[in-house]
Design a protein around this motif. Structure first.
Motif, PDB file in Angstrom:
ATOM      1  N   ARG A 156       8.628   3.772 -10.727  1.00  0.00           N
ATOM      2  CA  ARG A 156       8.980   2.381 -10.988  1.00  0.00           C
ATOM      3  C   ARG A 156       9.890   1.856  -9.894  1.00  0.00           C
ATOM      4  O   ARG A 156      10.702   2.591  -9.324  1.00  0.00           O
ATOM      5  CB  ARG A 156       9.680   2.237 -12.344  1.00  0.00           C
ATOM      6  CG  ARG A 156       8.880   2.723 -13.523  1.00  0.00           C
ATOM      7  CD  ARG A 156       9.516   2.328 -14.844  1.00  0.00           C
ATOM      8  NE  ARG A 156       9.342   0.905 -15.114  1.00  0.00           N
ATOM      9  CZ  ARG A 156       9.842   0.291 -16.198  1.00  0.00           C
ATOM     10  NH1 ARG A 156      10.553   0.974 -17.078  1.00  0.00           N
ATOM     11  NH2 ARG A 156       9.636  -1.001 -16.398  1.00  0.00           N
ATOM     12  N   ARG A 157       9.719   0.557  -9.606  1.00  0.00           N
ATOM     13  CA  ARG A 157      10.621  -0.153  -8.700  1.00  0.00           C
ATOM     14  C   ARG A 157      11.456  -1.136  -9.508  1.00  0.00           C
ATOM     15  O   ARG A 157      11.117  -1.458 -10.653  1.00  0.00           O
ATOM     16  CB  ARG A 157       9.831  -0.938  -7.642  1.00  0.00           C
ATOM     17  CG  ARG A 157       9.215  -0.124  -6.565  1.00  0.00           C
ATOM     18  CD  ARG A 157       8.804  -0.960  -5.367  1.00  0.00           C
ATOM     19  NE  ARG A 157       8.062  -2.170  -5.672  1.00  0.00           N
ATOM     20  CZ  ARG A 157       7.418  -2.903  -4.763  1.00  0.00           C
ATOM     21  NH1 ARG A 157       7.442  -2.537  -3.492  1.00  0.00           N
ATOM     22  NH2 ARG A 157       6.762  -3.991  -5.099  1.00  0.00           N
ATOM     23  N   ALA A 158      12.516  -1.648  -8.919  1.00  0.00           N
ATOM     24  CA  ALA A 158      13.379  -2.573  -9.633  1.00  0.00           C
ATOM     25  C   ALA A 158      12.639  -3.835 -10.043  1.00  0.00           C
ATOM     26  O   ALA A 158      12.947  -4.442 -11.071  1.00  0.00           O
ATOM     27  CB  ALA A 158      14.594  -2.923  -8.771  1.00  0.00           C
ATOM     28  N   ASP A 186      12.779   4.335   0.820  1.00  0.00           N
ATOM     29  CA  ASP A 186      12.061   4.039   2.056  1.00  0.00           C
ATOM     30  C   ASP A 186      13.001   3.276   2.990  1.00  0.00           C
ATOM     31  O   ASP A 186      13.338   2.114   2.758  1.00  0.00           O
ATOM     32  CB  ASP A 186      10.812   3.206   1.755  1.00  0.00           C
ATOM     33  CG  ASP A 186       9.894   3.104   2.970  1.00  0.00           C
ATOM     34  OD1 ASP A 186      10.370   3.320   4.103  1.00  0.00           O
ATOM     35  OD2 ASP A 186       8.695   2.789   2.777  1.00  0.00           O
ATOM     36  N   CYS A 187      13.422   3.946   4.040  1.00  0.00           N
ATOM     37  CA  CYS A 187      14.384   3.375   4.985  1.00  0.00           C
ATOM     38  C   CYS A 187      13.714   2.550   6.084  1.00  0.00           C
ATOM     39  O   CYS A 187      14.402   2.062   6.991  1.00  0.00           O
ATOM     40  CB  CYS A 187      15.215   4.483   5.624  1.00  0.00           C
ATOM     41  SG  CYS A 187      16.157   5.464   4.451  1.00  0.00           S
ATOM     42  N   GLY A 218      -2.267   8.124   7.126  1.00  0.00           N
ATOM     43  CA  GLY A 218      -0.843   8.400   7.019  1.00  0.00           C
ATOM     44  C   GLY A 218      -0.342   8.339   5.579  1.00  0.00           C
ATOM     45  O   GLY A 218       0.489   9.153   5.163  1.00  0.00           O
ATOM     46  N   LEU A 219      -0.853   7.397   4.803  1.00  0.00           N
ATOM     47  CA  LEU A 219      -0.422   7.266   3.415  1.00  0.00           C
ATOM     48  C   LEU A 219      -0.979   8.379   2.540  1.00  0.00           C
ATOM     49  O   LEU A 219      -0.321   8.794   1.569  1.00  0.00           O
ATOM     50  CB  LEU A 219      -0.821   5.896   2.862  1.00  0.00           C
ATOM     51  CG  LEU A 219      -0.116   4.702   3.527  1.00  0.00           C
ATOM     52  CD1 LEU A 219      -0.571   3.397   2.900  1.00  0.00           C
ATOM     53  CD2 LEU A 219       1.400   4.829   3.442  1.00  0.00           C
ATOM     54  N   SER A 236       0.830  -1.215   0.000  1.00  0.00           N
ATOM     55  CA  SER A 236       0.000   0.000   0.000  1.00  0.00           C
ATOM     56  C   SER A 236       0.860   1.260   0.000  1.00  0.00           C
ATOM     57  O   SER A 236       0.452   2.299  -0.515  1.00  0.00           O
ATOM     58  CB  SER A 236      -0.948   0.000   1.204  1.00  0.00           C
ATOM     59  OG  SER A 236      -0.213  -0.108   2.418  1.00  0.00           O
ATOM     60  N   VAL A 237       2.065   1.171   0.582  1.00  0.00           N
ATOM     61  CA  VAL A 237       2.978   2.327   0.577  1.00  0.00           C
ATOM     62  C   VAL A 237       3.415   2.622  -0.858  1.00  0.00           C
ATOM     63  O   VAL A 237       3.377   3.772  -1.304  1.00  0.00           O
ATOM     64  CB  VAL A 237       4.211   2.046   1.462  1.00  0.00           C
ATOM     65  CG1 VAL A 237       5.180   3.236   1.396  1.00  0.00           C
ATOM     66  CG2 VAL A 237       3.795   1.789   2.899  1.00  0.00           C
ATOM     67  N   TYR A 238       3.803   1.577  -1.572  1.00  0.00           N
ATOM     68  CA  TYR A 238       4.215   1.773  -2.958  1.00  0.00           C
ATOM     69  C   TYR A 238       3.060   2.311  -3.797  1.00  0.00           C
ATOM     70  O   TYR A 238       3.242   3.193  -4.644  1.00  0.00           O
ATOM     71  CB  TYR A 238       4.728   0.461  -3.541  1.00  0.00           C
ATOM     72  CG  TYR A 238       5.229   0.565  -4.964  1.00  0.00           C
ATOM     73  CD1 TYR A 238       6.036   1.630  -5.362  1.00  0.00           C
ATOM     74  CD2 TYR A 238       4.923  -0.408  -5.910  1.00  0.00           C
ATOM     75  CE1 TYR A 238       6.510   1.729  -6.669  1.00  0.00           C
ATOM     76  CE2 TYR A 238       5.394  -0.315  -7.217  1.00  0.00           C
ATOM     77  CZ  TYR A 238       6.172   0.756  -7.587  1.00  0.00           C
ATOM     78  OH  TYR A 238       6.639   0.852  -8.880  1.00  0.00           O
ATOM     79  N   ALA A 239       1.854   1.816  -3.545  1.00  0.00           N
ATOM     80  CA  ALA A 239       0.683   2.291  -4.291  1.00  0.00           C
ATOM     81  C   ALA A 239       0.454   3.775  -4.055  1.00  0.00           C
ATOM     82  O   ALA A 239       0.125   4.531  -4.983  1.00  0.00           O
ATOM     83  CB  ALA A 239      -0.550   1.489  -3.896  1.00  0.00           C
ATOM     84  N   SER A 240       0.644   4.228  -2.812  1.00  0.00           N
ATOM     85  CA  SER A 240       0.439   5.651  -2.515  1.00  0.00           C
ATOM     86  C   SER A 240       1.530   6.507  -3.160  1.00  0.00           C
ATOM     87  O   SER A 240       1.269   7.626  -3.612  1.00  0.00           O
ATOM     88  CB  SER A 240       0.404   5.885  -1.003  1.00  0.00           C
ATOM     89  OG  SER A 240       1.674   5.667  -0.414  1.00  0.00           O
ATOM     90  N   LEU A 241       2.748   5.986  -3.222  1.00  0.00           N
ATOM     91  CA  LEU A 241       3.839   6.713  -3.888  1.00  0.00           C
ATOM     92  C   LEU A 241       3.583   6.800  -5.388  1.00  0.00           C
ATOM     93  O   LEU A 241       3.795   7.848  -6.012  1.00  0.00           O
ATOM     94  CB  LEU A 241       5.172   6.033  -3.612  1.00  0.00           C
ATOM     95  CG  LEU A 241       5.643   6.030  -2.147  1.00  0.00           C
ATOM     96  CD1 LEU A 241       6.908   5.184  -1.996  1.00  0.00           C
ATOM     97  CD2 LEU A 241       5.873   7.446  -1.649  1.00  0.00           C
TER      98      LEU A 241
END
Length: 282
Positions: free
Chosen positions: A185-187, A213-214, A263-264, A168-173
């Motif tokens: 895009r992600r790897a 994202d750490c 938060g997202l 869901s974090v990636y979706a919000s980004l």
């Protein structure tokens, strides 16, 4: 844009000539109005505004290295046009063969390099040479910058741990990036090379902005942050807790977020605002 001047006999230190009939810079509608003056005479003020690359044509008799600088004056005759120019000492020297390879890597036609003429190429010459310089200076053995490809102004890469809890974090980004007309895009979205690390490096190198994202203090992400910083990329750090940011990175501002719906939504808005700020201040 830049002037591409190719001559069989090459170019001297600060002056040279080209057949007037081989001047092609006014043959496209894009450049016609800007560079064409009255009665077919070139507009010297427009000519001076963009850089010039002067080289010996492939198989020619002139010097084997190119000159980069600016045209200072043009004297047009019926047979030949005399050019005077100043070279830019701040640009590292490059050979004809190196420039040919560089042109091919960035999709520039190398067919134009084998005959005497003057044309205008729609590409940022200084950026091209800077990329060459950076890649020559950085020569890692684990991966290659040569395979990275050309930078894409609308690309944002996301470096984060792979796990269902961050879907869901990636979706919000992605939503934030798409809302300002860019692509995230992600790897794991691509498979271009045999080794995963090369896909990651290529993605970072092509990106205008890198989001890292750490959360969870993932060592892979920290490695990718280092690559982004080494390449001079704009890296936006995000994390779910302050403890996720290691000591060596705490001097850099980051976005703290909660992994829930509210938060997202906040994270998405803040990411969009931050990227827009970066784009306004290149």
């Amino acid at each position: 844009m830049f002037h591409l001047l190719v001559s069989y006999e090459g170019w001297s230190e600060n002056a040279g000539a080209i057949p007037t009939g081989r001047i092609y810079i006014d043959q496209s509608e894009q450049t016609l109005s800007e560079f064409r003056g009255e009665n077919g005479v070139l507009n010297i003020d427009a000519v001076r505004r963009i850089p010039a690359l002067l080289m010996t044509e492939i198989g020619g008799t002139g010097p084997s290295s190119v000159k980069i600088g600016h045209i200072t004056s043009v004297s047009q005759g019926s047979r030949n046009t005399i050019l005077q120019y100043s070279t830019d000492s701040g640009v590292p020297s490059v050979s004809n063969s190196e420039f040919q390879a560089l042109a091919r890597q960035h999709g520039l036609s190398t067919g134009a390099l084998n005959h005497t003429h003057w044309e205008i190429v729609d590409f940022d010459l200084y950026r091209l040479m800077l990329l060459r310089y950076q890649r020559n200076q950085l020569s890692p053995t684990v991966f290659s910058f040569e395979q990275a490809g050309s930078p894409q102004d609308n690309l944002v890469s996301v470096m984060m741990p792979f796990g269902a809890e961050l879907t869901s974090v990636y979706a919000s980004l992605q939503s934030a990036v798409q809302s300002i007309g860019m692509e995230a895009r992600r790897a794991d979205d691509l498979w271009e090379h045999q080794f995963v690390i090369q896909d990651i490096v290529s993605l970072i190198a092509r990106s205008r902005v890198v989001i890292c994202d750490c959360s969870g203090r993932n060592p892979n992400v920290f490695y990718e942050v280092g690559i982004a910083h080494s390449l001079g990329k704009e890296a936006i750090l995000i994390a779910q807790t302050e403890a996720d940011i290691p000591f060596d990175l705490r001097h850099i501002r980051y976005l703290k977020y909660l992994n829930n719906k509210e938060g997202l939504n906040i994270l998405s808005r803040e990411i969009a605002k931050r990227i827009q700020t970066i784009l306004r201040n290149p």
